[in-house]
Design an enzyme around this catalytic site. Structure first.
Site, PDB file in Angstrom:
ATOM      1  N   ARG A  68       0.831  -1.218   0.000  1.00 55.91           N
ATOM      2  CA  ARG A  68       0.000   0.000   0.000  1.00 55.91           C
ATOM      3  C   ARG A  68       0.860   1.261   0.000  1.00 55.91           C
ATOM      4  NH1 ARG A  68      -4.922   0.793   3.519  1.00 55.91           N
ATOM      5  NH2 ARG A  68      -5.419   2.085   1.744  1.00 55.91           N
ATOM      6  N   GLN A  99     -10.485  10.671   6.844  1.00 56.05           N
ATOM      7  CA  GLN A  99     -10.346   9.276   7.283  1.00 56.05           C
ATOM      8  C   GLN A  99      -9.255   8.599   6.468  1.00 56.05           C
ATOM      9  OE1 GLN A  99     -14.655   7.562   7.721  1.00 56.05           O
ATOM     10  NE2 GLN A  99     -14.743   9.312   6.356  1.00 56.05           N
ATOM     11  N   ASP A 102      -3.617   8.530   3.205  1.00 57.56           N
ATOM     12  CA  ASP A 102      -2.721   8.651   2.048  1.00 57.56           C
ATOM     13  C   ASP A 102      -1.940   9.955   1.958  1.00 57.56           C
ATOM     14  OD1 ASP A 102      -4.674  10.487   1.149  1.00 57.56           O
ATOM     15  OD2 ASP A 102      -5.705   8.972  -0.060  1.00 57.56           O
ATOM     16  N   HIS A 117      -7.507   8.639  11.012  1.00 59.57           N
ATOM     17  CA  HIS A 117      -7.065   7.238  10.952  1.00 59.57           C
ATOM     18  C   HIS A 117      -5.559   7.101  10.729  1.00 59.57           C
ATOM     19  CE1 HIS A 117     -11.464   5.948   9.833  1.00 59.57           C
ATOM     20  NE2 HIS A 117     -11.321   6.293  11.084  1.00 59.57           N
ATOM     21  N   CYS A 151      15.683   0.789  20.214  1.00 60.77           N
ATOM     22  CA  CYS A 151      15.411  -0.225  21.244  1.00 60.77           C
ATOM     23  C   CYS A 151      15.122  -1.612  20.671  1.00 60.77           C
ATOM     24  CB  CYS A 151      14.253   0.225  22.129  1.00 60.77           C
ATOM     25  SG  CYS A 151      12.657   0.071  21.319  1.00 60.77           S
TER      26      CYS A 151
END
Ligand code: OAD
Length: 248
Positions: A68, A99, A102, A117, A151
């Site tokens: 994606r 939302q 991209d 989101h 870490c």
């Protein structure tokens, strides 16, 4: 194409809020989630977009996200994104609540963007919280399931998965924008995923004029003051033209 009442509202509005969903990016080549060609028809959300799935099989989840990320890096904002970025310059108070992950609104030049989101161009370590850009994780390690350079914790994409809370700051700012909006746009979203889907109603309850732009009617259409059916990449440039005329 636009009613007189709507044009008057546009001329007099002091505050505008715009909720966007996958549909606004469809003309850039990003698949939507629902519908016959939707992402959730081809992939199982429970295997790809939740934290337990990530812990059980980080390589699989990362494979999908690399795919994606590649698609999104190769596409460009479309005339709908650019028209919204221009509209922002015409109003003192203008917020995009998206939302989408991209980053196309920012890439088109929009300044006030609340990402409900997350953003696929960011990643963070689940152990120490350090943020990484896509370039940083690509450079520094094996691309299968990146680990934190500080870490060694697992790094995940900074996107909201099923069952997770929305980022509190983005939500609070979105709710404020909805409450103060004179006009609230819902563009390219099926408006069924909560809590984002509650924003048009919050705005309307506070007196906003509710405008929907979508290629088809949705559950929100009955509540909207204005439903404009068509592609956002075609309608928004026309809307920008109409607004510019109102201000001349
Ligand atoms: P959906 O796929 O549910 O809805 C996309 C909407 O865009 C549909 O109503 C289409 O009719 C409309 N549409 C398609 N092409 C369009 C175009 N060119 N112009 C205007 N409208 C168009 O996507 P969202 O509503 O964004 O959440 O989905 C909401 C959330 O569900 C997503 O953010 C995602 C998903 O599960 C998470 O991943 C947390």
């Amino acid at each position: 194409m636009f009613s007189e009442r709507f044009l008057t509202k546009l001329r007099n509005a002091r505050s505008i809020a715009v909720l966007t969903g996958a549909g606004i990016s469809a003309e850039s080549g990003v698949p939507t989630f629902r519908g016959d060609d939707g992402i959730w028809k081809k992939f199982k959300s429970e295997e790809l977009a939740n934290f337990d799935a990530f812990i059980q099989n980080p390589e699989l989840v990362w494979e999908w996200y690399w795919h994606r990320k590649q698609i999104i890096a190769s596409i460009r904002p479309n005339p709908g994104h650019y028209a919204l970025a221009e509209m922002e310059k015409l109003y003192n108070c203008f917020a995009i609540i998206t939302q989408n992950i991209d980053n196309l609104h920012r890439r088109a030049g929009s300044k006030t963007v609340y990402e409900l989101h997350g953003n696929i161009e960011r990643n963070y370590c689940i152990a120490c919280g350090k943020y990484f850009s896509n370039e940083e994780i690509l450079q520094s390690q094996d691309k299968k399931a990146p680990r934190c350079v500080t870490c060694n914790g697992l790094v995940r994409p900074d996107v909201v998965w099923f069952g997770e809370l929305l980022p509190q700051d983005a939500w609070n700012a979105s709710e404020r924008a909805a409450k103060r909006a004179d006009i609230f746009f819902s563009i390219g979203t099926s408006a069924i995923v909560y809590p984002a889907a509650s924003l048009p109603e919050i705005a309307k309850n506070e007196g906003a004029y509710l405008v929907e732009i979508n290629v088809e009617a949705t559950e929100l259409s009955l509540k909207a003051d204005e439903v404009i059916l068509g592609k956002s990449g075609e309608i928004l440039p026309k809307l920008l033209e109409a607004i510019t005329l109102q201000f001349q």
